[in-house]
Each structure stands twice: as C-alpha cells, then as structure tokens.
Design an enzyme around this catalytic site. Sequence first.
Site, PDB file in Angstrom:
ATOM      1  CB  CYS A 139      70.291  52.500 -22.995  1.00  0.00           C
ATOM      2  SG  CYS A 139      69.983  52.217 -24.714  1.00  0.00           S
ATOM      3  CG  MET A 140      70.089  48.910 -25.831  1.00  0.00           C
ATOM      4  SD  MET A 140      68.865  48.211 -24.727  1.00  0.00           S
ATOM      5  CE  MET A 140      69.065  46.486 -25.073  1.00  0.00           C
ATOM      6  CG  MET A 167      66.872  51.609 -19.290  1.00  0.00           C
ATOM      7  SD  MET A 167      68.329  51.278 -20.254  1.00  0.00           S
ATOM      8  CE  MET A 167      67.573  50.671 -21.736  1.00  0.00           C
ATOM      9  CE  LYS A 216      58.036  58.496 -24.875  1.00  0.00           C
ATOM     10  NZ  LYS A 216      57.416  57.819 -23.735  1.00  0.00           N
ATOM     11  N   GLY A 266      65.560  50.672 -25.301  1.00  0.00           N
ATOM     12  CA  GLY A 266      65.010  51.965 -24.925  1.00  0.00           C
ATOM     13  C   GLY A 266      64.843  52.887 -26.116  1.00  0.00           C
ATOM     14  CD  GLN A 267      69.106  55.689 -27.133  1.00  0.00           C
ATOM     15  OE1 GLN A 267      69.198  56.758 -27.698  1.00  0.00           O
ATOM     16  NE2 GLN A 267      70.160  55.042 -26.675  1.00  0.00           N
TER      17      GLN A 267
END
Lengths: 79, 772
Positions: free
Chosen positions: B176-177, B361, B87, B398-399
């Site tokens: 997500c967090m 997650m 990615k 995640g981000q």
Amino acid sequence: MPIFSYLAMPKSGAKEVLCADLAALSNCEVIPSDNQEVVVLVTDTPDETTEDKLQKSLNNLQSLQSLSLAFGYDDQEKQ
Amino acid sequence: MKLNRRRFLKYAAASSAVATAGALFPGVSFGNWQNLTNNSGIISWQKAPCRFCGTGCGVLVGVSDGRAVAVKGDPNCSVNKGLCCMKGYHSVQMLYGKDRITTAKVRKNGEMVEVPIKEALDLVAEKLQETKDKHGKDSVAIYGSGQWTIPDGYVASKLFKGCLGTNNVEANARLCMASAVTGFMTSFGIDEPMGCYEDMDHANVFITWGNNMAEMHPVLFSRMLANRKRRTNVTVIDFATRSTRTSQAADKSILFRPQTDLAVANAICYEIIKNDWVNWNFVNEHVSFHKGKTNIGYGTEDHFAFKDKAESINFEEYKLFLEDYTPEKVEKISGVSARDIKYMAALYGDPSLKVTSFWCMGMNQHTRGTWINNLVYNIHLLVGKISTPGNSPFSLTGQPSACGTVREVGTLTHKLPHGVVMKEHHREMAAEIWDVPVSNIDPKPTYHTVEMFRALDRGDIKFIWIQVTNPMVTMPNLRRYRDGALKDGRFVVVSDVYPTPTTDVADVILPAALWVEQEGMFGNSERRTQHFAEIVKPPGEAMSDTWQIIEVAKRLGFEKQFPWTQDDYIGKIWEEYRKFHAGPKHEMASYKVLKERSGVQWPFVNGKETRWRFNPKYDPACTNGKEFDFYGKKDNRAWIWARPYEPAAESPDSEYNFWLNTGRVIEHWHTGSMTRRIPVLHNAVPSSYVELNPEDAAELGVVNGEMVKIISRRGEVTMPAQIKGRGVPPRGMVFVPFFDESYLINEVTLDAFCPISKQADYKKCAVRLEKA
Ligand code: SF4
C-alpha cells in the site's frame, strides 16, 4: 431492544413537517439541524414487533426523502 | 444502572448521527442537542487513535463495566477536531464479535485443536528453531502489517533481523505504501510528507490524484469541503479513472485512462515550462534534474531483479524530454482533453494559488508507482509550491500505522529502524542498540512481499509467521499463494482476532489482542505518533502481538535482548526504539509526552513539533541558511526526474476487453474481518459487487443485482452487478471492492509490481465479463 440513529433528509422545504411527523411517532427522538436540511432521528424500541411497526410508519412518511442509518445497537447482538 | 446505560447508548447513537451529518454537511449545527459534557456516571473516556485508516483520527473510547461501549471524536486531536467517520464511530463493536479468537489452536492430524497459549508458543519457537537449523536462517520469515503497532514491528525486526539474522521481514504496507516511500527517497532522499493536514486550511486548490478521499479518508475530505464552504477561493478537482463520491463533491471531475496519469503529469510540466510559470528562483536554488532507466519491466516472473541508475541531466535535456508530452499528444493517450490538461497546469502555475495534491492507492498501487510519485513532485517543484502552508504534494496512507510501524521502524526486508541493511554504519547502529554482534545483521535484503509469498510457494521459505493481516484475501494472483501456503513442508503461524481465509491455512493460530486491549502506538500520514493505553482487557488468552514475539524470543534464548516484563514493556521498547531517530531530522517525543497528548508530530525538537519540513521557519534540521533546505539529498536539492509514460503490465485486448480496478468502500476496513462483524457497517454493505458502466451493463444484458462472471488469465469470480451505485466506472472498466472473502477478487488480479518499490498494482489488469 434495538437503538438506532439515522440521518433523515426531508423532501424539499419539508423539514418542519418532517420533524412534526417524526415527533408524532412513538419511540422516536428528533434532533433537527438549525442550519441545514437534515434531521437526526434516534429510535429506541422495546422489541422486534414494535421495531417493525415503526419501520413501516417511517416508510410511509410523505415528508421524508431518505433515511440513512448512522448507529445501530441491539442487545441480542451483543450477548 | 440499566436506565443509565440505555440513556448512554441513545446518546452514543445521537452523537454518531450528528458526527455523520458533520462529515456530510460541513458546518452543520444541532443547537438543540444536549451534548453530554461528561458522562452518565457509568462511563470513563480514554484517548486512542482510531483503529482504521491512516488519517489517524483521535477518538475517545467510552468504557462501562470493563467493556468498551462507545466512541466519540477527540476534540483535542488536531487531526479530526472531534469528528469521526462511521467506521471510527462503530469501531468498539469490533471487539465483541461472537466468533472472536480467544484461545490458541494448533493443527493436530489435520484438525485445529484448542491448546493453552503457552503450548502454542512453545511449538512456534520449536518449529522456528528447527526450520532455521535444518534449512538456514532465510527459510523463516515474518509478515506483518501497517496495522502492527510500533512496538509490534520493532520487536519483530529486532528478533528476525538482529537475533535470527534474516532480512525476511515484510509487511502488507509494501502493498500500500512502498511507491510513496521510493517516491520520497528518489525525489527528496528522506521519507514521509513535508507538509501536514493544516495544509488544508491554507490551500486554494486541491487536486486528488486517483484518490477517492470521500470514502477512504472521509474526515480529511470533510475538512477540505468545510474549507471550501468557509473560504470563497477554494476549488477541488478530482482526477481519477472512475467517478466516485469524491468526483460528485468536486468542482470538476476529470477522468483519465488507467496508467496515463504518467503522461498527464508530464504534460502539466510541459505546459508550466512552455508558459514560463516556472519559479526560477526556487528551481535554480533548490532543484536538480535526473533521469533513470526506462523499459523497466513488471516483475511478473519469479526472482525478478531491477536496480535503477540515476544520471544527472540539465534543464534543457529535461525540457526536450517533455516535448513528447504536449497536451495535444497526451490527449490521445489519456483521453483527457488538452483543455483540461492546460487548466490543471494553469492552476499549478498560477503564483497566486496555493495547491495541495492528494494521493493514496491510485498512484501507489501502480506498476510505475515510484515514477508517478516523482512526476507529481516534479510539478510542485517546478513552481516551487512545496513545504509552505497550503502548498503540499501529500501522499496519504491507507493504514493506521503504515508510516509509524512500517516506514519508520523499517519492517521491510531492506530496512532497519534507522537506514538500510546495506549500509555498514546503519547495521552498526542497530547492532549496538539491539545488543547483538554486527555480523548478525545480514547486509543483503531478501524477499519483498510478492517474492516472499513466491518463496513460500517454491519452498525457499518454510516457516512464516503472519500477524495483523489477511494475505489469503489480499495477495494479488491469490490462488498461487494460497496453494503455496498449503503445500507440504510449510509451517504457517497466524496471529489474529477473527477467523479468516488466512487462519484457514494456519498450522498455529495465536489469539491476538485488538486495538485498545493492549498498549501501543500508531503513526499516521502526517508524521504524527499516537499512543494508546490498554483500555479494556483482551478476551480469553488473547495477547498483544508484541508480547507474543517477546515470548517466542525468550524461548529462543534471547532474554538479554528482550528483558522486559509485561508491566512496562511498551514504555521500555519505545525509549529503546527512539534512540534510532535521535537528531533534528527525526527526533521522536518521549514516552511520557506521548502518553499525555493525543498525538505528536516528529521531528519533535526542544518540545516543538515540526509541521513543514525543509522550510527553516518550521524545521530545525535546516542549516543551509537559505529559504529551503532539502537536506535528504547529498546535493541539498530536491530531484526532478524525467520519467516517461509506459503502459500497464496487462491492458485490455480483444480477448480480455475490460480493465479491472479494485479498492475499498467507506463502510469496510480492508478485508472486512473486523468491520463485517460490526452490525451497522455490515448491514450497510453486506456483500461485495462489481460496478459496471450502465452502457456496458445494458450490452451485457445485466441489471442491478444480477450475477456477472469476471474472468482473467488467472482466475474467475462470479458476483452481483451494481449499476449506478456510489461509483460509476467509464465504459470498458469494472470496479470491485475487495472486503468480502466470499468473492475473492484477488484470484483474478495480477501480481505485477513497480520494479523500484515492488508494490503490486491492484488497479489494472485485463478481464472479460459474462452474464452468469
Ligand atoms: S477517517 Fe479514518 S481514522 Fe478517521 S474515524 Fe474514519 S476510519 Fe477512523
């Protein structure tokens, strides 16, 4: 005018044969790993017909176990 | 010129493959490859953090003729040391998709019409003001993202909380967090990991808790595998609900039934105490014991409210609580053999082994997300394996800026850049720095994410501005929220880079600058802030999200609070924001330092980054003169919590007899709005699928590629089956990646959440299957 790069995995013990097979094809550059059973293949073809032909030749290689794409560039995609 | 460019592209292609090989074969070498040390004469390279995951790899972006044409891993970045995953390597191509949004659009008579961006911003300001005047301050909201840059989130919070006086500020990182945050807050009283990625170079045992690192954090995963190859005493255990590439690479894969990680974690603690593997010196000096409420609900109803209450208990009471979690009892609940539970306990308990636990997650998107975070900390605390190199309970993000923007800037309804809206001195600090009356900042939080979209559906919120996220694909129980957004009397503004199902519901679309088309900062999983410059120009009228908010703020009359010009706003915003974190617990590096380096870890005190917190050898905030100082809590101790196993909000039954688990794949970022426009990534996984266990597939009579209908109490989706693909669920479970907007799996998922963190559980709901 696509350029692609792949990770090519040889069949067991066939790395050298695979390198020779790939090097014999036009439009291919081969970068073998010196310590693992993996080869980087970079292809640079002038047009789609040549690209299709090359794909067929790759599919027919006996020494090749698998080919995974790592990078793709196509002029047409970007215009 | 053309030749040079082509030569360069071939170089980029080769380097990408070499890097991919590096990720797959730790230590692989390509001695014959002439790495182009500089460039082919047409290229300049500039540093940036990768746009995608929370690993925060440093990359170098190659620019030719004003166009970003290549990416390589930044060898100066300690995160990835020159590596990248696929990615990251292909990321520049996302800038140039054919359908990039380059002009503003507004809905006129039901049609989206292109307008100059100035006109669209005028309309946004006018509608925002009108809605606030007519329906009150809490009828307007902003919903952002862990992909917001730090300045984006900061100006959003300043405008909405400081100037407009509403706490209607949320971000998708809630989804997500949030459980990681409440886990940290309840166990340590302060957010974000105590350790850093360097833990990987010291640990002997890695346990991944419901975390498919091989696909989600591939560069960290290869660093872990490289350590295993280099050192003889490294073991990797994958503890998960389905078999993945991580399980395949691990030394041991242990599968548990969904939700029963709670019971297994308690059983590990039971074993540690039973075998007297407790580190008593550590526990006596640095730990206190607590319990909270039980039977806490699932939040599936509107206006659900819950407040936990901590009660102190003693060690004996905690030990008694664990009697319910003998390995033999837990084997029955979890499907994990007592032997495997004892094996994991023995690894944690062996004083000669350093243990790092990783999760993301799987533990956070959990209706008891806060609890399972607490329980894994309990294990590390009982054996004192924390805050030292290699001993690390490590929550991954995640981000790219879930930590930097959402957790640190505080773009959640209850948060401020320092502290929470409920505390007067935190409001006073914010009011002073923001130059607004303190009475502007409302002491009451309003809506967390799920409730914010429920409020939009109910009509309590009438204006919402969505930036850098795609909730019309990602909200659980999606249909309700999409229908809600489309109701009359709602005004939806969306800032984005490509058309998505969220821009489909917009009344105004604002073209946004993407990644290195703007200056900004991200903050990664290990407290590292990473600056990037504007490397290429944004297309058309696209504008940074930060500047869009500033433009609207100025139109609303807040020039005094937003006095900056486009030439220098990022540096000025950073220096203002940094005041919130002054002091040894969270000091941030200056703008100048950030610009020079490829990331700086906070606390950054006297020119030094802090790698392990709570340990006085590394952390300047420790003052108690002891071996550790858990200064986040008033009792100066880390808290062990007695938290029971409670079942999931919805479990398979006779009618809906399968678990549905959702997640990601390595090739795609979240909803795929960027990665699906990158040909290589798109071609690698062009559409989503449902993973089935081969025996379930045989029973259903489906083979690879055949269509399967997945039906829940909320909706259904029909998609192709994948059998024996990269992941294999156990019998009775299916797994669906959510990146593909053609298959909206979130119409099927359930909007249940952890009552403490309010984070939704995307990993567990009940479905039935039909051959389509
Ligand atoms: S691991 Fe994450 S941060 Fe690193 S290159 Fe891949 S997507 Fe980007």
